[in-house]
Design a protein around this motif. Sequence first.
Motif, mmCIF file in Angstrom:
data_model
loop_
_atom_site.group_PDB
_atom_site.id
_atom_site.type_symbol
_atom_site.label_atom_id
_atom_site.label_comp_id
_atom_site.label_asym_id
_atom_site.label_seq_id
_atom_site.Cartn_x
_atom_site.Cartn_y
_atom_site.Cartn_z
ATOM 1 N N GLY A 136 0.732 -1.032 0.111
ATOM 2 C CA GLY A 136 0.193 -0.050 -0.034
ATOM 3 C C GLY A 136 0.854 1.277 0.115
ATOM 4 N N MET A 137 0.050 2.479 -0.159
ATOM 5 C CA MET A 137 0.672 3.718 -0.167
ATOM 6 C C MET A 137 -0.152 4.533 0.549
ATOM 7 N N ALA A 138 0.294 5.099 1.780
ATOM 8 C CA ALA A 138 -0.600 6.084 2.410
ATOM 9 C C ALA A 138 -0.141 7.610 1.906
ATOM 10 N N ILE A 139 -1.121 8.480 1.661
ATOM 11 C CA ILE A 139 -0.511 9.672 0.947
ATOM 12 C C ILE A 139 -1.402 10.761 1.504
ATOM 13 N N GLY A 140 -0.574 11.728 2.003
ATOM 14 C CA GLY A 140 -1.500 12.990 2.620
ATOM 15 C C GLY A 140 -0.534 14.114 3.064
ATOM 16 N N TYR A 141 -1.163 15.129 3.594
ATOM 17 C CA TYR A 141 -0.407 16.228 4.040
ATOM 18 C C TYR A 141 0.081 16.222 5.329
ATOM 19 N N PRO A 142 1.431 15.972 5.551
ATOM 20 C CA PRO A 142 2.113 15.756 6.587
ATOM 21 C C PRO A 142 1.798 16.690 7.818
ATOM 22 N N LEU A 143 1.482 15.895 8.871
ATOM 23 C CA LEU A 143 1.550 16.677 10.182
ATOM 24 C C LEU A 143 3.104 16.869 10.779
ATOM 25 N N GLU A 144 3.894 16.048 10.539
ATOM 26 C CA GLU A 144 5.329 16.035 10.967
ATOM 27 C C GLU A 144 6.238 15.483 9.908
ATOM 28 N N ASN A 145 7.287 15.969 9.707
ATOM 29 C CA ASN A 145 8.313 15.289 9.067
ATOM 30 C C ASN A 145 9.782 14.935 9.763
ATOM 31 N N ASN A 146 10.089 13.716 9.782
ATOM 32 C CA ASN A 146 11.376 13.367 10.254
ATOM 33 C C ASN A 146 12.460 13.581 9.313
ATOM 34 N N GLU A 147 13.621 13.568 9.835
ATOM 35 C CA GLU A 147 14.682 13.825 9.114
ATOM 36 C C GLU A 147 14.865 12.790 8.051
#
Length: 249
Positions: free
Chosen positions: A160-171
């Motif tokens: 699968g692939m979850a896609i969306g607007y990030p709430l947070e981004n890791n390095e």
Amino acid sequence: MNQVIDTILSHRSVRKFEDKPLTNEQIEQIIRSAQAASTSSFIQAYSIIGVTDAAKKARLAELAGNQTYVAQNGHFLIFCADLYRHEIIGELEEKEVLDSIESTEKFMVAIIDAALAAQNAAIAAESMGLGICYIGGIRNQLEEVKKLLHTPERVLPLFGMAIGYPLENNETKPRLPLHHVYHENQYQDNKDEYIRQLNSYNDTVSRYYEQRTAGKRRDRWTEQMASMLEKKSRMYMKEFVQQNKMDLK
């Protein structure tokens, strides 16, 4: 460096998304980008299932190991190896195609086609400012996934692939050094040098986790991989693939 390469090199898995669905236009652009990927001999041996039904997404999240971001995202795609349409093509054209369809070669082609399409989709989504996360956990219980999605024989949900607007981004996670994965003219199999490179990469990964977790983790990459590979997982896969009339010869 151009914008495309910058987008590719900035990739990171996103596991927390805003409660905001993608627009139909965004979804169409992502799927069209997936379809633009290279495909072996123009065979196009894959299909993509977009899951919007909340109950189905919740069930998929459960089947994938209770991964909440499978249910909570802007859109969820499942990439499938698909040779069902090629069986129908044989019937339409009155050609005997089953021996070819049921070969390991065509099974590999279908998987490669799906993976190429998925990576195009990922890059397209990230170029829009969206985040993605690949979900291999749908293979935990593929029989249940197939029932949920009503996929016929010769169609195998791969990931699968979850896609969306990030709430947070890791390095971004540090990858293996280029000289460890890129071999020129022949495979460089000097074991001592290989081990030296792995130990050096272990130091890089340990520093990454230490900085990311304020000292709570110092995992070595080889430690992670050995622990993961020591545990047998999804060992039913060969039998399942064969039961679905793929990779029989």
